[in-house]
Design an enzyme around this catalytic site. Structure first.
Site, PDB file in Angstrom:
ATOM      1  N   LYS A 145       0.908  -1.368   0.175  1.00 48.83           N
ATOM      2  CA  LYS A 145      -0.067   0.094  -0.427  1.00 48.83           C
ATOM      3  C   LYS A 145       0.732   0.699  -0.029  1.00 48.83           C
ATOM      4  CE  LYS A 145      -3.752  -2.696   1.788  1.00 48.83           C
ATOM      5  NZ  LYS A 145      -4.163  -2.936   3.573  1.00 48.83           N
ATOM      6  N   GLN A 195      -5.268  -2.320   9.040  1.00 48.29           N
ATOM      7  CA  GLN A 195      -4.984  -3.493   8.715  1.00 48.29           C
ATOM      8  C   GLN A 195      -5.556  -4.465   9.533  1.00 48.29           C
ATOM      9  OE1 GLN A 195      -3.662  -3.921   5.787  1.00 48.29           O
ATOM     10  NE2 GLN A 195      -3.574  -6.400   6.079  1.00 48.29           N
ATOM     11  N   ASP A 236     -11.631   1.478   3.301  1.00 43.71           N
ATOM     12  CA  ASP A 236     -11.838   0.711   3.244  1.00 43.71           C
ATOM     13  C   ASP A 236     -13.193  -0.190   3.217  1.00 43.71           C
ATOM     14  OD1 ASP A 236      -9.784  -1.551   3.948  1.00 43.71           O
ATOM     15  OD2 ASP A 236      -9.529  -1.008   5.678  1.00 43.71           O
TER      16      ASP A 236
HETATM   17  N1  GUN Z   1      -6.079  -7.386   5.582  1.00 42.94           N
HETATM   18  C1  GUN Z   1      -6.856  -7.636   4.466  1.00 42.94           C
HETATM   19  N2  GUN Z   1      -7.258  -7.202   3.599  1.00 42.94           N
HETATM   20  C2  GUN Z   1      -7.986  -6.049   3.822  1.00 42.94           C
HETATM   21  C3  GUN Z   1      -8.278  -5.211   4.051  1.00 42.94           C
HETATM   22  O1  GUN Z   1      -9.444  -5.093   2.604  1.00 42.94           O
HETATM   23  N3  GUN Z   1      -8.340  -4.008   4.388  1.00 42.94           N
HETATM   24  C4  GUN Z   1      -8.105  -4.044   5.153  1.00 42.94           C
HETATM   25  N4  GUN Z   1      -8.106  -2.844   6.146  1.00 42.94           N
HETATM   26  N5  GUN Z   1      -6.742  -5.106   6.008  1.00 42.94           N
HETATM   27  C5  GUN Z   1      -7.112  -5.717   4.976  1.00 42.94           C
END
Ligand code: GUN
Length: 282
Positions: free
Chosen positions: A52, A96, A119
């Protein structure tokens, strides 16, 4: 043989667009920062967070990384989120997942300002999705809808089957396909006669986390098959939830793993940051 849906190429295009839009916003004095919060030292999560960070750099989006120890308390995490909610340099906040077990993920998600919830996990944003209102959408299903659009696949009137009912993928995906006028079935681990259910699908989306679970015989000839899986097979090789080699000759279009849904999920996050920045600037 199916068309291979090139998520990697489409994601690169979306990042280029996000970069232009972020630059245009910056020229108007609007910040497009993304705060990424990682609690603990799960290696998979560390990899995602680094990816990211790279995506942000490519798109000219400032990323603020907060790496907190695994024993961070609920109150400490909520205090950080409150600070980020108030910080005008931060347009988007991503915590996350999964969080360490002692933390209450639902409370953490609910604490994020819905306008910064890139998200799309906040109940307010999921509620907007249910009601058909504009809002931040979860990145994986949003990326899948974009791939269908880009490849001229219109869900209207089609039978769509979603295998998996998670809040991150299955439920929002079903609602987005419904909003696009598909007739949608949500199948899951307790579905009786899962194979038969899959064979009904014109559009089959699979998010089970089980390596190569969907076989060639499960797929209707000409179906569109979207594979959300990121699994390891018995030899440790990266694969999806769909047995690609068997399904590709049957399907009309299919996403590969890697290079399908994964890169699109990341690209949609960049688009969500730009969306969040623009909507907060109004
Ligand atoms: N962990 C696995 N996929 C995701 C996601 O799309 N967003 C977040 N915040 N954590 C994750």
């Amino acid at each position: 043989m199916a068309t291979i849906i090139d998520g990697k190429a489409l994601a690169a295009k979306i990042r280029r667009q996000a970069k232009e839009e972020a630059a245009a916003l910056r020229a108007q004095g609007v910040e497009t920062g993304l705060a990424v919060v990682l609690v603990g030292d799960d290696p998979a999560s560390q990899t995602y967070v680094r990816a990211k960070h790279r995506d942000c750099e490519e798109c000219g989006i400032t990323s603020f990384d907060y790496t907190l120890p695994a024993d961070t308390s609920q109150d400490e995490l909520l205090a950080l989120i409150a600070r980020l909610n108030a910080d005008t340099a931060v347009a988007g906040i991503l915590v996350q997942m999964p969080l360490p077990a002692h933390l209450d993920a639902e409370r953490v998600i609910a604490a994020i300002d819905p306008a910064k919830d890139v998200d799309g996990f906040h109940p307010m944003n999921l509620g907007k999705l249910v009601r058909g209102l504009p809002g931040l959408r979860p990145c994986t299903p949003a990326g899948i809808m974009r791939m269908l659009e880009e490849y001229g696949i219109d869900p209207r009137g089609k039978r769509a089957v979603m295998v998996g009912r998670s809040s991150i993928v299955g439920k929002p995906m079903s609602l987005m396909l419904l909003a696009a006028d598909a007739t949608i079935t949500i199948a899951h681990s307790s579905t009786a006669e899962l194979e038969e259910a899959c064979r009904e699908a014109d559009i089959l989306v699979v998010a089970t986390g089980r390596a190569r679970m969907v076989r060639g015989s499960w797929v209707k000839p000409g179906a569109v098959v979207i594979d959300v899986g990121m699994d390891r097979d018995e030899n440790g090789k990266l694969c999806g939830d769909v047995a690609f080699d068997e399904v590709a000759p049957v399907a009309s279009a299919i996403t590969p793993v890697p290079g399908g849904v994964g890169p699109m999920t990341r690209a949609m996050l960049m688009e969500n940051v730009v969306f969040a920045a623009r909507s907060q600037a109004r």
